[in-house]
Design a protein around this motif. Structure first.
Motif, mmCIF file in Angstrom:
data_model
loop_
_atom_site.group_PDB
_atom_site.id
_atom_site.type_symbol
_atom_site.label_atom_id
_atom_site.label_comp_id
_atom_site.label_asym_id
_atom_site.label_seq_id
_atom_site.Cartn_x
_atom_site.Cartn_y
_atom_site.Cartn_z
ATOM 1 N N VAL A 1 -38.744 14.250 -36.032
ATOM 2 C CA VAL A 1 -38.005 15.379 -36.587
ATOM 3 C C VAL A 1 -38.623 16.678 -36.092
ATOM 4 O O VAL A 1 -39.828 16.893 -36.232
ATOM 5 C CB VAL A 1 -38.032 15.367 -38.133
ATOM 6 N N ALA A 2 -37.802 17.537 -35.505
ATOM 7 C CA ALA A 2 -38.236 18.890 -35.152
ATOM 8 C C ALA A 2 -37.846 19.815 -36.297
ATOM 9 O O ALA A 2 -36.677 19.864 -36.701
ATOM 10 C CB ALA A 2 -37.582 19.347 -33.856
ATOM 11 N N ILE A 3 -38.809 20.533 -36.831
ATOM 12 C CA ILE A 3 -38.570 21.464 -37.933
ATOM 13 C C ILE A 3 -38.412 22.862 -37.344
ATOM 14 O O ILE A 3 -39.298 23.358 -36.654
ATOM 15 C CB ILE A 3 -39.734 21.453 -38.937
ATOM 16 N N LEU A 4 -37.283 23.494 -37.629
ATOM 17 C CA LEU A 4 -36.965 24.787 -37.018
ATOM 18 C C LEU A 4 -36.573 25.800 -38.084
ATOM 19 O O LEU A 4 -35.634 25.575 -38.854
ATOM 20 C CB LEU A 4 -35.820 24.613 -36.015
ATOM 21 N N PHE A 5 -37.300 26.912 -38.129
ATOM 22 C CA PHE A 5 -36.944 28.036 -38.983
ATOM 23 C C PHE A 5 -36.300 29.108 -38.110
ATOM 24 O O PHE A 5 -36.880 29.530 -37.104
ATOM 25 C CB PHE A 5 -38.185 28.625 -39.670
ATOM 26 N N GLU A 6 -35.118 29.575 -38.483
ATOM 27 C CA GLU A 6 -34.440 30.587 -37.680
ATOM 28 C C GLU A 6 -33.541 31.454 -38.548
ATOM 29 O O GLU A 6 -33.301 31.149 -39.719
ATOM 30 C CB GLU A 6 -33.626 29.942 -36.552
ATOM 31 N N ALA A 7 -33.033 32.541 -37.942
ATOM 32 C CA ALA A 7 -32.103 33.428 -38.643
ATOM 33 C C ALA A 7 -30.735 32.778 -38.740
ATOM 34 O O ALA A 7 -30.423 31.812 -38.038
ATOM 35 C CB ALA A 7 -32.008 34.766 -37.910
ATOM 36 N N THR A 8 -29.876 33.324 -39.595
ATOM 37 C CA THR A 8 -28.580 32.702 -39.849
ATOM 38 C C THR A 8 -27.684 32.664 -38.625
ATOM 39 O O THR A 8 -26.847 31.761 -38.482
ATOM 40 C CB THR A 8 -27.855 33.438 -40.992
ATOM 41 N N ASN A 9 -27.827 33.614 -37.722
ATOM 42 C CA ASN A 9 -26.983 33.647 -36.526
ATOM 43 C C ASN A 9 -27.665 33.101 -35.278
ATOM 44 O O ASN A 9 -27.106 33.169 -34.181
ATOM 45 C CB ASN A 9 -26.513 35.086 -36.254
#
Length: 321
Positions: free
Chosen positions: A39-47
């Protein structure tokens, strides 16, 4: 029964994924086999759609958490968000890049979870469900295998460029999740500004001018600096030169420094001890200049010149005038 999860924490560099993330996904897929769910965990902005930069490397799942505060979130805020996900999913192991960011977030998360963390690893393997992390120790004279038998998740940071990123077959499943964002009021990141030179470290550079004990004079270093500028590259050094004020551990190539894979590396005055060779022997084109015709560096070099490093460097620099 579902498989235990092996996580890779995706790191953002401005508007793109930091390349170490793809390298770690490739390694994680190799480690996982049929035993783990990667599993790659990715935090990002909504767009944002940074998951598109991860899909080709074949994780089983890309778990995305979106919040417009993530691109400028502090390391403490990232660690808090990861803690919430870990408590929800209980992964077996978590891998970070040993970048400036990874080295900051990983120990914060470790402290929250009260588990173990092996830093700056050069290799990883599993013994059943126990992660065995290999790293140099005792002045790089031995390689240690470290395990965390009694606590989960098992955690490790891995040096950039230790593994090679490779595209993989299979489509990754993209899922979304949520966390409660807990702002850290005492510290705020207002903006991130890119530097002009995209090679921020010797590990990023596509061309490297490497200096050893045989090219350590102030005049030679000045010439090497000019040569690196002409090549659009960076200076790297072997261990002895890190004792000089001009260089730090971040400039070091080798087992206790950076592992690099540049398109071109020019080695001046470097004999080629094994601790150095493991950090650069996978470079695309290796040039060695050394006064000792029996220097081990010539065994891995594509092109070699036996002679004075400073004189060769000066003559090469003159070709750019």
């Amino acid at each position: 029964m579902s498989k235990p999860e092996l996580w890779v924490i995706a790191e953002r560099r401005l508007d793109h994924i930091e390349p170490t993330t793809q390298q770690l996904i490739t390694k994680a897929k190799h480690l996982a086999g049929d035993q783990f769910h990667t599993v790659a965990i990715l935090f990002e902005a909504t767009n944002d759609h940074l998951e598109d930069e991860l899909k080709a490397y074949g994780p089983d799942e890309i778990r995305v958490v979106r919040d417009d505060r993530f691109p400028t979130a502090t390391d403490a805020e990232h660690a808090d968000a990861l803690e919430q996900l870990v408590k929800k999913y209980q992964p077996n192991s978590i891998l970070f890049g040993a970048t400036i960011t990874g080295r900051s977030i990983a120990p914060r998360l470790q402290a929250k979870l009260q588990t173990g963390l092996t830093a700056d690893c050069l290799d990883l393997r599993f013994d059943d469900e126990t992660l065995v992390a290999t790293k140099p120790s005792y002045g790089d004279n031995i390689m240690c295998e470290i395990i965390c038998p009694d606590h989960r998740p098992q955690m490790a940071t891995v040096r950039p460029n230790t593994f090679v990123a490779k595209a993989a077959d299979g489509a990754a499943t993209v899922t979304t999740d949520t966390i409660t964002f807990h702002p850290v009021e005492r510290l705020q990141v207002k903006a991130a500004t890119p530097v002009v030179n995209t090679a921020t470290t010797v590990g990023d550079a596509s061309r490297v001018v490497a200096l050893g004990r045989g090219a350590a004079s102030a005049a030679t270093i000045d010439t090497a600096t000019k040569l690196a500028e002409k090549l659009g590259g960076r200076i790297g050094v072997s261990r002895p030169l890190t004792d000089q004020e001009r260089f730090t551990h971040d400039d070091q190539i080798g087992q206790s420094g950076n592992t690099i894979h540049p398109e071109l590396i020019l080695n001046f005055g470097i004999s080629g001890a094994v601790q150095y060779l493991v950090g650069m022997q996978d470079s695309q084109t290796i040039v060695a200049v050394n006064a000792d015709k029996n220097a081990p560096i010539f065994d891995v070099a594509d092109y070699g010149y036996v002679g004075d490093a400073s004189a060769f460097m000066t003559a090469l620099l003159a070709q750019f005038v």
